[in-house]
Design an enzyme around this catalytic site. Structure first.
Site, mmCIF file in Angstrom:
data_model
loop_
_atom_site.group_PDB
_atom_site.id
_atom_site.type_symbol
_atom_site.label_atom_id
_atom_site.label_comp_id
_atom_site.label_asym_id
_atom_site.label_seq_id
_atom_site.Cartn_x
_atom_site.Cartn_y
_atom_site.Cartn_z
ATOM 1 N N TYR A 33 16.404 37.390 -20.708
ATOM 2 C CA TYR A 33 17.774 36.885 -20.616
ATOM 3 C C TYR A 33 18.344 37.126 -19.233
ATOM 4 O O TYR A 33 17.801 37.888 -18.435
ATOM 5 C CB TYR A 33 18.660 37.553 -21.679
ATOM 6 N N LYS A 147 13.650 41.769 -17.465
ATOM 7 C CA LYS A 147 14.926 41.702 -18.185
ATOM 8 C C LYS A 147 14.684 41.097 -19.571
ATOM 9 O O LYS A 147 14.958 39.921 -19.826
ATOM 10 C CB LYS A 147 15.964 40.895 -17.391
ATOM 11 N N GLU A 179 18.777 54.680 -14.695
ATOM 12 C CA GLU A 179 19.896 53.736 -14.659
ATOM 13 C C GLU A 179 20.772 53.935 -15.885
ATOM 14 O O GLU A 179 20.483 54.758 -16.744
ATOM 15 C CB GLU A 179 19.392 52.296 -14.577
ATOM 16 N N LEU A 204 15.682 48.037 -13.674
ATOM 17 C CA LEU A 204 15.901 46.612 -13.501
ATOM 18 C C LEU A 204 16.242 46.332 -12.041
ATOM 19 O O LEU A 204 16.999 47.076 -11.411
ATOM 20 C CB LEU A 204 17.053 46.141 -14.396
#
Length: 285
Positions: A33, A147, A179, A204
């Protein structure tokens, strides 16, 4: 008025849209996505998001060329049909529909869905007060650079954080911060260096992260791309997170310990303002 969404070639009212119960995105999280911010009616960093989408599809071996359909036109169509001036457009592509089997079938027609969300992004109350985050062990799968829609663990950890009176979680792997639940993590040291984890399978490859680092360099900040510990973060002058949904978001405490004086710092305020200003200069309409 009903929100209009896009599913496999058609614009539909949200309440009548559907996908197959055999879609591999539903059964296996076998999907990728992207989320593109909309401000002033324009798309923020649209082309960078599409480049990352292409990479994610390739890493999972989903046989779909984003250039084969007019994704920009679909984003614009959703914006216009929903009167979206500020908010988000979510895009998801799954491998497609097949009977449940762990073996990834070949030759499927990917499922494509998009929807919009109207949200205040620029005048965000959270950006004024800053976020309180907690830390938790990072137990996600090892390919965090893709992702994918496999978001259960970060969703669990954010829910735990909010349930305990915090705003979000920063995840920790082998003693260093990776993260947030849906954001990249950064700190500013006492001597003004911006430290953030370098690109790898661990995090990411954030579109907002890349833009903010570029703008920070232009502003004269020294950048160090390396892991940092929770203790370093707690001792930092300022801390912040970056994402397409939150832009530059101040972090004012970690595990209950204030960062600096526990208030939003001026450097992060300037970075947020600079990001919004530059994004407005580069909008896609």
């Amino acid at each position: 008025m009903s929100r209009i969404v896009y599913v496999n070639g058609a614009y539909l009212p949200a309440e009548s849209a559907s996908i197959s119960i055999f879609d591999r995105g539903l059964l296996f999280g076998d999907a990728v996505y992207e989320v593109t911010a909309v401000i002033d009616g324009g798309l923020v960093d649209f082309h960078a998001h599409q480049q990352r989408l292409r990479r994610s599809l390739g890493e999972l071996g989903i046989d779909f060329d984003p250039a084969s359909i007019d994704l920009m036109g679909i984003h614009q169509g959703l914006r216009d049909r929903n009167g979206l001036d500020e908010g988000l457009i979510y895009l998801q592509i799954s491998r497609g529909v097949a009977d449940r089997d762990f073996l990834q079938p070949e030759g499927l027609e990917p499922s494509i869905l998009l929807f919009s969300q109207a949200l205040p992004l620029i005048d965000s109350p959270a950006a004024e007060r800053g976020l309180a985050v907690i830390t938790r062990e990072d137990l996600r799968w090892g390919r965090r650079d893709i992702k994918t829609t496999q978001l259960l663990y970060p969703s669990m950890m954010k829910t735990e954080a909010v349930g305990g009176g915090a705003d979000d979680v920063w995840m920790v792997d082998n003693g260093t911060v990776t993260e947030g639940s849906s954001s990249n993590a950064h700190i500013l040291t006492a001597d003004g260096r911006l430290i953030t984890r370098g690109l790898s399978h661990d995090i990411l490859h954030g579109i907002t992260r890349a833009a903010v680092l570029d703008y920070a360099r232009e502003a004269g900040l020294e950048i160090e791309e390396r892991p940092f510990t929770v203790a370093e973060a707690q001792q930092a002058r300022e801390a912040f997170a970056t994402s397409a949904t939150a832009f530059v978001m101040p972090v004012v405490s970690i595990d209950g310990q204030p960062i600096g004086d526990g208030r939003v710092g001026e450097s992060v305020r300037r970075l947020r303002s600079l990001y919004i200003e530059r994004s407005r200069e580069r909008l896609t309409f």
